[in-house]
Design a protein around this motif. Structure first.
Motif, mmCIF file in Angstrom:
data_model
loop_
_atom_site.group_PDB
_atom_site.id
_atom_site.type_symbol
_atom_site.label_atom_id
_atom_site.label_comp_id
_atom_site.label_asym_id
_atom_site.label_seq_id
_atom_site.Cartn_x
_atom_site.Cartn_y
_atom_site.Cartn_z
ATOM 1 N N ASN A 70 8.067 14.012 7.090
ATOM 2 C CA ASN A 70 8.540 13.064 6.078
ATOM 3 C C ASN A 70 7.609 13.095 4.868
ATOM 4 O O ASN A 70 6.385 13.195 5.008
ATOM 5 C CB ASN A 70 8.583 11.645 6.652
ATOM 6 N N ASP A 71 8.207 12.993 3.690
ATOM 7 C CA ASP A 71 7.422 12.966 2.458
ATOM 8 C C ASP A 71 6.579 11.697 2.388
ATOM 9 O O ASP A 71 7.033 10.605 2.730
ATOM 10 C CB ASP A 71 8.359 13.035 1.245
ATOM 11 N N ILE A 72 5.336 11.847 1.944
ATOM 12 C CA ILE A 72 4.457 10.699 1.729
ATOM 13 C C ILE A 72 4.652 10.205 0.297
ATOM 14 O O ILE A 72 4.526 10.988 -0.655
ATOM 15 C CB ILE A 72 2.979 11.083 1.945
ATOM 16 N N ASN A 73 4.967 8.940 0.133
ATOM 17 C CA ASN A 73 5.120 8.362 -1.203
ATOM 18 C C ASN A 73 3.747 7.863 -1.655
ATOM 19 O O ASN A 73 3.352 6.728 -1.393
ATOM 20 C CB ASN A 73 6.136 7.220 -1.193
ATOM 21 N N GLU A 74 3.005 8.746 -2.331
ATOM 22 C CA GLU A 74 1.645 8.408 -2.758
ATOM 23 C C GLU A 74 1.620 7.231 -3.726
ATOM 24 O O GLU A 74 0.608 6.529 -3.828
ATOM 25 C CB GLU A 74 0.981 9.628 -3.413
ATOM 26 N N CYS A 75 2.727 7.016 -4.438
ATOM 27 C CA CYS A 75 2.762 5.943 -5.439
ATOM 28 C C CYS A 75 2.743 4.560 -4.799
ATOM 29 O O CYS A 75 2.462 3.566 -5.475
ATOM 30 C CB CYS A 75 4.003 6.093 -6.313
ATOM 31 N N GLN A 76 3.061 4.467 -3.512
ATOM 32 C CA GLN A 76 3.067 3.180 -2.836
ATOM 33 C C GLN A 76 1.659 2.692 -2.507
ATOM 34 O O GLN A 76 1.476 1.527 -2.189
ATOM 35 C CB GLN A 76 3.900 3.265 -1.561
ATOM 36 N N SER A 77 0.684 3.575 -2.564
ATOM 37 C CA SER A 77 -0.694 3.214 -2.264
ATOM 38 C C SER A 77 -1.527 3.280 -3.535
ATOM 39 O O SER A 77 -1.786 4.370 -4.073
ATOM 40 C CB SER A 77 -1.265 4.166 -1.197
ATOM 41 N N ASN A 78 -1.901 2.121 -4.042
ATOM 42 C CA ASN A 78 -2.758 2.024 -5.229
ATOM 43 C C ASN A 78 -2.167 2.787 -6.410
ATOM 44 O O ASN A 78 -2.892 3.375 -7.213
ATOM 45 C CB ASN A 78 -4.171 2.535 -4.909
ATOM 46 N N ASN A 79 -0.825 2.803 -6.505
ATOM 47 C CA ASN A 79 -0.128 3.469 -7.609
ATOM 48 C C ASN A 79 -0.512 4.946 -7.708
ATOM 49 O O ASN A 79 -0.460 5.550 -8.787
ATOM 50 C CB ASN A 79 -0.412 2.766 -8.946
ATOM 51 N N GLY A 80 -0.905 5.541 -6.558
ATOM 52 C CA GLY A 80 -1.287 6.948 -6.544
ATOM 53 C C GLY A 80 -2.563 7.236 -7.307
ATOM 54 O O GLY A 80 -2.900 8.391 -7.537
ATOM 55 N N GLY A 81 -3.286 6.179 -7.720
ATOM 56 C CA GLY A 81 -4.482 6.367 -8.540
ATOM 57 C C GLY A 81 -4.171 6.521 -10.012
ATOM 58 O O GLY A 81 -5.080 6.710 -10.828
ATOM 59 N N CYS A 82 -2.878 6.452 -10.361
ATOM 60 C CA CYS A 82 -2.475 6.602 -11.769
ATOM 61 C C CYS A 82 -2.806 5.329 -12.542
ATOM 62 O O CYS A 82 -2.602 4.221 -12.062
ATOM 63 C CB CYS A 82 -0.977 6.888 -11.868
ATOM 64 N N GLN A 83 -3.268 5.500 -13.782
ATOM 65 C CA GLN A 83 -3.582 4.351 -14.617
ATOM 66 C C GLN A 83 -2.318 3.646 -15.089
ATOM 67 O O GLN A 83 -2.287 2.416 -15.182
ATOM 68 C CB GLN A 83 -4.419 4.790 -15.818
ATOM 69 N N GLN A 84 -1.272 4.402 -15.353
ATOM 70 C CA GLN A 84 -0.032 3.788 -15.835
ATOM 71 C C GLN A 84 1.140 4.078 -14.885
ATOM 72 O O GLN A 84 1.327 3.380 -13.902
ATOM 73 C CB GLN A 84 0.272 4.247 -17.267
ATOM 74 N N THR A 85 1.890 5.133 -15.127
ATOM 75 C CA THR A 85 3.111 5.388 -14.350
ATOM 76 C C THR A 85 2.874 6.447 -13.285
ATOM 77 O O THR A 85 2.254 7.478 -13.552
ATOM 78 C CB THR A 85 4.254 5.860 -15.281
ATOM 79 N N CYS A 86 3.391 6.170 -12.073
ATOM 80 C CA CYS A 86 3.314 7.120 -10.961
ATOM 81 C C CYS A 86 4.729 7.487 -10.539
ATOM 82 O O CYS A 86 5.540 6.620 -10.243
ATOM 83 C CB CYS A 86 2.536 6.518 -9.791
ATOM 84 N N GLN A 87 5.025 8.782 -10.508
ATOM 85 C CA GLN A 87 6.336 9.280 -10.108
ATOM 86 C C GLN A 87 6.194 10.122 -8.844
ATOM 87 O O GLN A 87 5.516 11.149 -8.853
ATOM 88 C CB GLN A 87 6.963 10.121 -11.230
ATOM 89 N N ASN A 88 6.789 9.674 -7.751
ATOM 90 C CA ASN A 88 6.715 10.432 -6.501
ATOM 91 C C ASN A 88 7.600 11.670 -6.581
ATOM 92 O O ASN A 88 8.690 11.646 -7.127
ATOM 93 C CB ASN A 88 7.161 9.558 -5.322
ATOM 94 N N THR A 89 7.088 12.792 -6.029
ATOM 95 C CA THR A 89 7.855 14.035 -5.940
ATOM 96 C C THR A 89 7.764 14.541 -4.501
ATOM 97 O O THR A 89 7.000 14.014 -3.695
ATOM 98 C CB THR A 89 7.300 15.096 -6.914
ATOM 99 N N ALA A 90 8.546 15.555 -4.186
ATOM 100 C CA ALA A 90 8.564 16.103 -2.827
ATOM 101 C C ALA A 90 7.204 16.710 -2.498
ATOM 102 O O ALA A 90 6.804 17.724 -3.075
ATOM 103 C CB ALA A 90 9.670 17.144 -2.685
#
Length: 283
Positions: free
Chosen positions: A150-170
């Motif tokens: 299963n794909d891990i949605n990194e954006c669900q945890s601390n916004n993926g470390g992104c300062q602004q927008t986090c977009q999950n990809t495969a």
């Protein structure tokens, strides 16, 4: 007076009443051998088939346990894994994940990953006698079916470390920034530039200004060395490509306003040039 001949045990008086030919007890069925019989001179010997040994009564045949490597009959099996004794023989078998070779003795590892990737969705790892499934970075194994990933949605945890927008990809994610911002070198932070539309434009402007400052320094050297006379040099600093304003024209100072050189205080040429360039930039 007369006589007659007799023969020892295992022999019989011949038809000539003088010779004693051997009795073939095996042929005549005069033995109690359970399996094989070998005739000998004046006697016989019971024998056993392969996988058996002659019992102490010299007639019976008992099974040899080939799987018992300590048996005294020097008959051992060839199995490299499991051995099952049978009457007069044995059979080899293999543990799970192995397959019996054509020699019926050797167990070879089954290469599960070579067939349909071992049933794994992504990565198949060969193990001794088995295999396991694994997932590529950015994926995690299914909780109830370890063959699936299963794909891990990194954006669900601390916004993926992104300062602004986090977009999950495969299998990964991508950080992005809003207007008047550009993604930093770390791929996560957003750098702000309020006076330009993009950092690329600002970088181009800074490179252009650096080149023009170097031109002004050269003007100072030429005027100081007397290679040029009068107020005839103009250097244009063009910032219209980045700011949208009208190009600026910078005019060198008249020769009478050139910074003087103090011959007695060491080399101050570089400072004089800097002051000259600053004065023209401010004019």
């Amino acid at each position: 007076g007369s006589y007659y001949c007799t023969c020892p045990s295992g022999y019989r008086l011949g038809t000539d009443n003088h010779t004693c030919p051997d009795i073939d007890e095996c042929l005549e069925g005069l033995t109690s051998c359970r399996q094989g019989c070998t005739n000998t001179a004046g006697s016989f010997q019971c024998t056993c088939e392969l996988g058996y040994y002659l019992a102490s009564d010299q007639y019976s045949c008992l099974d040899i346990n080939e799987c018992d490597r300590s048996n005294p009959h020097k008959v051992t099996q060839c199995c490299n894994q499991n051995c099952a004794n049978t009457l007069g023989s044995f059979t080899c078998s293999c543990r799970q994940g192995f397959m019996l070779d054509d020699d019926n003795c050797t167990c070879n590892d089954i290469r599960e990953c070579s067939r349909n990737n071992g049933g794994c969705q992504q990565i198949c790892v060969e193990l001794q006698g088995s295999h396991r499934c694994a997932c590529r970075p950015g994926y995690t194994q299914h909780r109830f079916n370890p063959r699936q990933c299963n794909d891990i949605n990194e954006c669900q945890s601390n916004n993926g470390g992104c300062q602004q927008t986090c977009q999950n990809t495969a299998g990964s994610y991508q950080c992005s920034c809003g207007p008047l911002h550009k993604l930093g070198p770390d791929g996560k932070s957003c750098l702000h530039c309020p006076s330009c539309q993009s950092f690329t434009a600002m970088e181009q402007m800074m490179q252009s200004l650096s080149q023009q400052v170097n031109q002004l320094r050269e003007e100072v050297r030429i005027l100081r060395n007397g290679e040029r006379k009068g107020n005839t040099s103009f250097v244009e600093i063009n910032t219209s490509s980045t700011t949208g304003s009208t190009p600026s024209v910078i005019t060198p100072l008249p020769p009478t306003e050139l910074p003087s050189t103090n011959q007695g205080s060491g080399d101050t040429g570089d400072d004089d040039e800097d002051n000259y360039v600053k004065a023209m930039l401010e004019s």
